[in-house]
Scaffold this motif. Sequence first.
Motif, mmCIF file in Angstrom:
data_model
loop_
_atom_site.group_PDB
_atom_site.id
_atom_site.type_symbol
_atom_site.label_atom_id
_atom_site.label_comp_id
_atom_site.label_asym_id
_atom_site.label_seq_id
_atom_site.Cartn_x
_atom_site.Cartn_y
_atom_site.Cartn_z
ATOM 1 N N VAL A 131 67.479 16.410 28.084
ATOM 2 C CA VAL A 131 67.714 17.576 28.683
ATOM 3 C C VAL A 131 66.229 18.332 28.790
ATOM 4 O O VAL A 131 65.684 18.716 29.654
ATOM 5 C CB VAL A 131 68.597 18.586 28.386
ATOM 6 N N SER A 132 65.648 18.660 27.584
ATOM 7 C CA SER A 132 64.493 19.244 27.365
ATOM 8 C C SER A 132 63.177 18.453 28.016
ATOM 9 O O SER A 132 62.540 19.012 28.671
ATOM 10 C CB SER A 132 64.128 19.286 25.897
ATOM 11 N N PHE A 133 63.202 17.267 27.848
ATOM 12 C CA PHE A 133 62.086 16.411 28.492
ATOM 13 C C PHE A 133 62.184 16.398 29.848
ATOM 14 O O PHE A 133 61.065 16.855 30.707
ATOM 15 C CB PHE A 133 62.171 14.814 28.051
ATOM 16 N N THR A 134 63.579 16.323 30.400
ATOM 17 C CA THR A 134 63.462 16.224 32.027
ATOM 18 C C THR A 134 63.258 17.511 32.637
ATOM 19 O O THR A 134 62.733 17.914 33.557
ATOM 20 C CB THR A 134 64.899 15.609 32.434
ATOM 21 N N THR A 135 63.592 18.546 31.980
ATOM 22 C CA THR A 135 63.536 20.055 32.329
ATOM 23 C C THR A 135 61.763 20.283 32.269
ATOM 24 O O THR A 135 61.495 20.932 33.326
ATOM 25 C CB THR A 135 64.031 21.078 31.385
ATOM 26 N N GLY A 136 61.192 19.825 31.334
ATOM 27 C CA GLY A 136 59.537 20.130 31.238
ATOM 28 C C GLY A 136 59.127 19.407 32.403
ATOM 29 O O GLY A 136 57.979 19.789 33.076
ATOM 30 N N ILE A 158 49.684 9.685 39.272
ATOM 31 C CA ILE A 158 49.202 11.274 38.687
ATOM 32 C C ILE A 158 50.292 11.926 38.410
ATOM 33 O O ILE A 158 50.378 12.605 37.406
ATOM 34 C CB ILE A 158 48.263 11.681 39.544
ATOM 35 N N LEU A 159 51.131 12.342 39.680
ATOM 36 C CA LEU A 159 52.442 13.038 39.484
ATOM 37 C C LEU A 159 53.134 12.791 38.414
ATOM 38 O O LEU A 159 53.811 13.682 37.511
ATOM 39 C CB LEU A 159 53.297 13.293 40.671
ATOM 40 N N LEU A 160 53.658 11.361 38.259
ATOM 41 C CA LEU A 160 54.499 11.153 36.972
ATOM 42 C C LEU A 160 54.021 11.330 35.872
ATOM 43 O O LEU A 160 54.398 11.915 34.679
ATOM 44 C CB LEU A 160 54.882 9.733 37.116
ATOM 45 N N ILE A 161 52.635 10.918 35.553
ATOM 46 C CA ILE A 161 51.946 11.111 34.208
ATOM 47 C C ILE A 161 51.966 12.934 33.997
ATOM 48 O O ILE A 161 52.090 13.186 32.726
ATOM 49 C CB ILE A 161 50.774 10.582 34.468
ATOM 50 N N VAL A 162 51.435 13.403 35.014
ATOM 51 C CA VAL A 162 51.197 14.996 34.585
ATOM 52 C C VAL A 162 52.683 15.555 34.340
ATOM 53 O O VAL A 162 52.989 16.259 33.446
ATOM 54 C CB VAL A 162 50.576 15.775 35.806
ATOM 55 N N GLY A 163 53.923 14.991 34.878
ATOM 56 C CA GLY A 163 55.102 15.476 34.796
ATOM 57 C C GLY A 163 55.516 15.160 33.266
ATOM 58 O O GLY A 163 56.200 16.008 32.634
ATOM 59 N N ALA A 164 55.353 13.712 32.835
ATOM 60 C CA ALA A 164 55.591 13.411 31.533
ATOM 61 C C ALA A 164 55.102 14.318 30.694
ATOM 62 O O ALA A 164 55.510 14.523 29.495
ATOM 63 C CB ALA A 164 55.633 12.272 31.483
ATOM 64 N N GLY A 165 53.731 14.749 30.757
ATOM 65 C CA GLY A 165 53.118 15.526 29.922
ATOM 66 C C GLY A 165 53.796 16.845 29.809
ATOM 67 O O GLY A 165 53.632 17.468 28.540
ATOM 68 N N GLY A 166 54.168 17.344 30.765
ATOM 69 C CA GLY A 166 54.768 18.624 30.551
ATOM 70 C C GLY A 166 56.380 18.407 30.020
ATOM 71 O O GLY A 166 56.508 19.388 29.215
ATOM 72 N N THR A 175 59.538 19.440 25.177
ATOM 73 C CA THR A 175 60.254 18.826 23.809
ATOM 74 C C THR A 175 59.777 19.519 22.474
ATOM 75 O O THR A 175 60.372 19.926 21.697
ATOM 76 C CB THR A 175 60.160 17.431 23.909
ATOM 77 N N LEU A 176 58.439 19.694 22.553
ATOM 78 C CA LEU A 176 57.722 20.341 21.449
ATOM 79 C C LEU A 176 58.272 21.794 21.354
ATOM 80 O O LEU A 176 58.430 22.303 20.356
ATOM 81 C CB LEU A 176 56.185 20.461 21.549
ATOM 82 N N ILE A 177 58.395 22.519 22.420
ATOM 83 C CA ILE A 177 58.673 24.007 22.193
ATOM 84 C C ILE A 177 60.081 24.145 21.989
ATOM 85 O O ILE A 177 60.410 24.692 21.211
ATOM 86 C CB ILE A 177 58.343 24.703 23.937
ATOM 87 N N ASP A 178 61.007 23.176 22.751
ATOM 88 C CA ASP A 178 62.304 23.354 22.333
ATOM 89 C C ASP A 178 62.874 23.090 21.213
ATOM 90 O O ASP A 178 63.750 23.462 20.276
ATOM 91 C CB ASP A 178 63.302 22.610 23.283
#
Length: 465
Positions: free
Chosen positions: A71-76, A328-336, A341-344
């Motif tokens: 959930v954290s990853f997909t939310t980010g 680019i969109l997928l990579i930038v999104g995965a970075g987010g 995940t780090l924050i949560d």
Amino acid sequence: MTRLSVEMLAADTVEPITSAGHAQLGVAVLVGIAVIVLLITKFKLHAFLSLTLGSLVLGALAGAPLDKVIVSFTTGLGTTVAGVGVLIALGAILGKMLADSGGADQIVDTILARASGRSMPWAMVLIASVIGLPLFFEVGVVLLIPVVLMVAKRGNYSLMRIGIPALAGLSVMHGLVPPHPGPLVAIDAIGANLGVTLALGVLIAIPTVIIAGPLFSRYAARWVDVPAPDRMIPQRVSEDLEKRPGFGATLTTILLPVVLMLSKALVDIVVDDPENTVQRVFDVIGSPLIALLASVLVGIFTLLRPAGFSKERISPLVEKSLAPIAGILLIVGAGGGFKQTLIDTGVGQMVLDISEDWSIPALLLAWLIAVAIRLATGSATVATVSAAGLVAPLAADMSTTHAALLVLAIGAGSLFFSHVNDAGFWLVKEYFGLNVGQTVKTWSVMETIISVVAGGLVLLLSLVI
């Protein structure tokens, strides 16, 4: 502060999904980042898949339930794509319009005609600094990188010699100069004077951007000698056109988002009343999405029509502009997603807890805390907000100038060493066609230079004012 930045901050402020201790979290972060780097560099796995797997490894080692990690990853991922994905798409459309109409050729030809080889990096840093003043970093990248790539290609310049100054101009404005959201948040939290912070921010930004931009680009060009990636450079079409838009019309179309966003920032500062009708109007027309959308719509009449484009050619042009940015969109999104995940998992809070007992000068403490949170979370905004909240009580007895310097110390620290957990890292990597190592040697080092130089100048100024 823009509504978009408020939404992004809200998404970053959540309860931790694990109660792991500091040691366990520290190990999880190191292993998670190591997995990402290893998968990309050793096993040549796509960055999107590597970031996804790295996030899962991080959450598992931190002791978080995997369903919550997902959930954290997909939310980010969703928050990042919502924040910058549409902007990247609109920027790609505008870039395609500029290219196919011959407008981009007009700009490149004009720049090449008026700037010599030695002055070109300085011209790029000046343009980037001016354009980057009211823009989110991602928006500035979207607007500037196509021009950078074409100037490098057609003028036979080193990509790093031209690109690093442009990125430095954008990044320095983002971290040090209001009305960017980071500095504004810190000003509000600390109670600093906006005018004094703006003046000192510009004073520090000038030597910082010179050192990290034109001067460092000489070394970056030696370390990483790569051509501009052809897949991101529209082919020169002017020769096939009977006419192309003028330089003034093209420049006006590009600067329209800048003008709209800057107008919104000025109205927010002058009016400062969310219920005021004028401010509400400018909140809409000055939002990044509307500003870029307006530029695209205006470009139909200032770029495509003067070049002889019929209505039937516009839809295929838009369709072709979106295909190259899917990766680019997928990579930038995965970075987010990795950042979230780090924050949560509580990494940002862990860094704050550890740093509370440090006995060092306030300005240096603020810089170090921002650096630590930036390294851990990858988010300059999260680093700025967290550090400002922690050191705000220290500003109670400070002078007006030192309170402003405290804001700038936090801003400088928030830019330190962008790496694999920063969406900006992947944005630059993909646009410039670099590998991870090359991105670290150029972009990451440039960000570190900005952070260290600006932080040093803050400390020096604190001794004399």
